[in-house]
Design a protein around this motif. Structure first.
Motif, mmCIF file in Angstrom:
data_model
loop_
_atom_site.group_PDB
_atom_site.id
_atom_site.type_symbol
_atom_site.label_atom_id
_atom_site.label_comp_id
_atom_site.label_asym_id
_atom_site.label_seq_id
_atom_site.Cartn_x
_atom_site.Cartn_y
_atom_site.Cartn_z
ATOM 1 N N MET A 175 -33.937 30.733 -3.967
ATOM 2 C CA MET A 175 -34.082 29.564 -4.395
ATOM 3 C C MET A 175 -35.184 29.139 -5.594
ATOM 4 O O MET A 175 -34.818 28.281 -6.394
ATOM 5 N N LEU A 176 -36.192 29.884 -5.833
ATOM 6 C CA LEU A 176 -36.956 29.853 -6.721
ATOM 7 C C LEU A 176 -36.334 30.292 -8.198
ATOM 8 O O LEU A 176 -36.367 29.341 -9.130
ATOM 9 N N ALA A 177 -35.299 31.088 -8.155
ATOM 10 C CA ALA A 177 -34.606 31.438 -9.407
ATOM 11 C C ALA A 177 -33.455 30.249 -9.721
ATOM 12 O O ALA A 177 -33.333 29.966 -10.890
ATOM 13 N N ILE A 178 -33.073 29.816 -8.385
ATOM 14 C CA ILE A 178 -32.032 28.617 -8.566
ATOM 15 C C ILE A 178 -32.479 27.388 -9.239
ATOM 16 O O ILE A 178 -32.201 26.740 -10.124
ATOM 17 N N ARG A 179 -33.988 27.146 -8.973
ATOM 18 C CA ARG A 179 -34.577 26.007 -9.326
ATOM 19 C C ARG A 179 -34.995 26.250 -10.835
ATOM 20 O O ARG A 179 -34.712 25.368 -11.566
ATOM 21 N N ARG A 180 -35.330 27.512 -10.972
ATOM 22 C CA ARG A 180 -35.553 27.698 -12.598
ATOM 23 C C ARG A 180 -34.435 27.627 -13.473
ATOM 24 O O ARG A 180 -34.718 27.030 -14.775
ATOM 25 N N ARG A 181 -33.256 27.998 -13.090
ATOM 26 C CA ARG A 181 -32.181 28.122 -13.881
ATOM 27 C C ARG A 181 -30.874 27.163 -13.795
ATOM 28 O O ARG A 181 -30.360 26.546 -14.736
ATOM 29 N N THR A 182 -30.814 26.545 -12.621
ATOM 30 C CA THR A 182 -29.810 26.059 -12.118
ATOM 31 C C THR A 182 -30.007 24.243 -11.721
ATOM 32 O O THR A 182 -29.223 23.423 -12.140
ATOM 33 N N ILE A 183 -30.927 24.027 -11.039
ATOM 34 C CA ILE A 183 -31.272 22.788 -10.501
ATOM 35 C C ILE A 183 -32.267 22.190 -11.180
ATOM 36 O O ILE A 183 -33.601 22.773 -10.939
ATOM 37 N N GLY A 184 -32.310 21.113 -11.828
ATOM 38 C CA GLY A 184 -33.438 20.271 -12.286
ATOM 39 C C GLY A 184 -33.414 18.994 -11.298
ATOM 40 O O GLY A 184 -32.546 18.408 -10.848
ATOM 41 N N TYR A 185 -34.840 18.631 -11.072
ATOM 42 C CA TYR A 185 -34.918 17.431 -10.171
ATOM 43 C C TYR A 185 -36.270 16.650 -10.872
ATOM 44 O O TYR A 185 -37.205 17.022 -11.347
ATOM 45 N N VAL A 186 -35.748 15.237 -10.956
ATOM 46 C CA VAL A 186 -36.881 14.192 -11.542
ATOM 47 C C VAL A 186 -36.964 13.142 -10.413
ATOM 48 O O VAL A 186 -36.263 12.567 -9.979
ATOM 49 N N SER A 187 -38.230 13.411 -9.796
ATOM 50 C CA SER A 187 -38.752 12.348 -8.807
ATOM 51 C C SER A 187 -39.123 11.129 -9.201
ATOM 52 O O SER A 187 -39.534 11.090 -10.757
ATOM 53 N N GLN A 188 -39.758 10.079 -8.631
ATOM 54 C CA GLN A 188 -40.152 9.053 -9.144
ATOM 55 C C GLN A 188 -41.666 9.325 -9.758
ATOM 56 O O GLN A 188 -42.162 8.379 -10.294
ATOM 57 N N PHE A 189 -42.380 10.224 -9.165
ATOM 58 C CA PHE A 189 -43.786 10.449 -9.595
ATOM 59 C C PHE A 189 -43.965 12.027 -10.294
ATOM 60 O O PHE A 189 -43.387 12.926 -9.639
#
Length: 233
Positions: free
Chosen positions: A88-102
């Motif tokens: 999951m760490l690798a997926i977050r680094r390369r594949t899934i970006g997330y922009v929260s409100q804060f």
């Protein structure tokens, strides 16, 4: 129609309130959703129907009770609902970006380094990473006089723009956006709309929440209306 980048299959999520005698709060049940490359899907529905919860599940912050969340990671379908921590760490680094409100402020880290960090984590050339960070910060009206400062003392709107620059610096195949324009003025809101469209045009699969009707109309290819369920069991 190509192969979906995101496939949500029969997803069910609920929360157990152990301090309330084990009361179960049902969020959604047997939810299905697909998102293709180059598509922006916007979640709508009344408060409490699970829009932010679904985004967090797509980022693997929340584990569902049942169902699958298939994401294309480097060409391979991965069920992130069952993925281990390292994958999951690798997926977050390369594949899934997330922009929260804060912005999750990191003390004493310079703004430009905070924005460049997603590229540096991928062993990107440091000079080029900082140059890209500078370009995004300028687009979002964060002046060079602020780049060497940590953003902890910035205004809410400035922190959100730093957050956006960090979220858009890497060309993630999947982008999750939770009210990315909520605290922005009209000019910066227009810039974010442009960034979303550019990401979509390069093939990103985008899932977002936008309570601003004008922004929603300008970026959405498709609306998914989440229905309320009977909450308490």
């Amino acid at each position: 129609m190509g192969t979906p980048v995101i496939e949500v299959k029969n997803l069910t999520k609920q929360f157990v309130l152990h301090t309330q005698h084990g009361a179960v709060i049902r969020v959604f049940e047997n939810l299905n959703l697909t998102v293709d490359a180059g598509e922006c899907v916007v979640l709508t529905g009344p408060s409490g129907t699970g829009k932010s919860t679904l985004l967090r599940a797509l980022y693997a912050n929340y584990k569902p009770v049942s169902g699958e969340i298939i994401v294309r990671h480097e060409g391979e379908p991965i069920d992130i609902a069952a993925a281990d921590y390292r994958l999951m760490l690798a997926i977050r680094r390369r594949t899934i970006g997330y922009v929260s409100q804060f912005l999750r402020v990191i003390p004493r880290v310079k703004t430009i380094d905070l924005v460049a960090e997603p590229l540096l984590a991928l062993e990107h050339d440091p000079e080029d990473a900082r140059r890209r960070a500078a370009g995004l910060l300028l687009r979002l009206n964060i002046g060079a006089n602020l780049w060497e400062l940590p953003p902890a003392t910035f205004s809410g709107g400035e922190q959100q723009r730093v957050n956006l620059a960090r979220g858009f610096i890497h060309p993630y195949p999947v982008l999750l956006l939770d009210e990315p324009t909520a605290s922005l003025d009209a000019g910066n809101r227009a810039t974010v709309i442009d960034l979303i469209r550019e990401a979509r045009d390069r093939g990103a699969a985008i899932v977002g929440i936008f309570h601003d009707q004008e922004v929603r109309d300008l970026v959405a290819d498709r609306l998914i209306h989440l229905q309320p369920v009977e909450k308490v069991m």
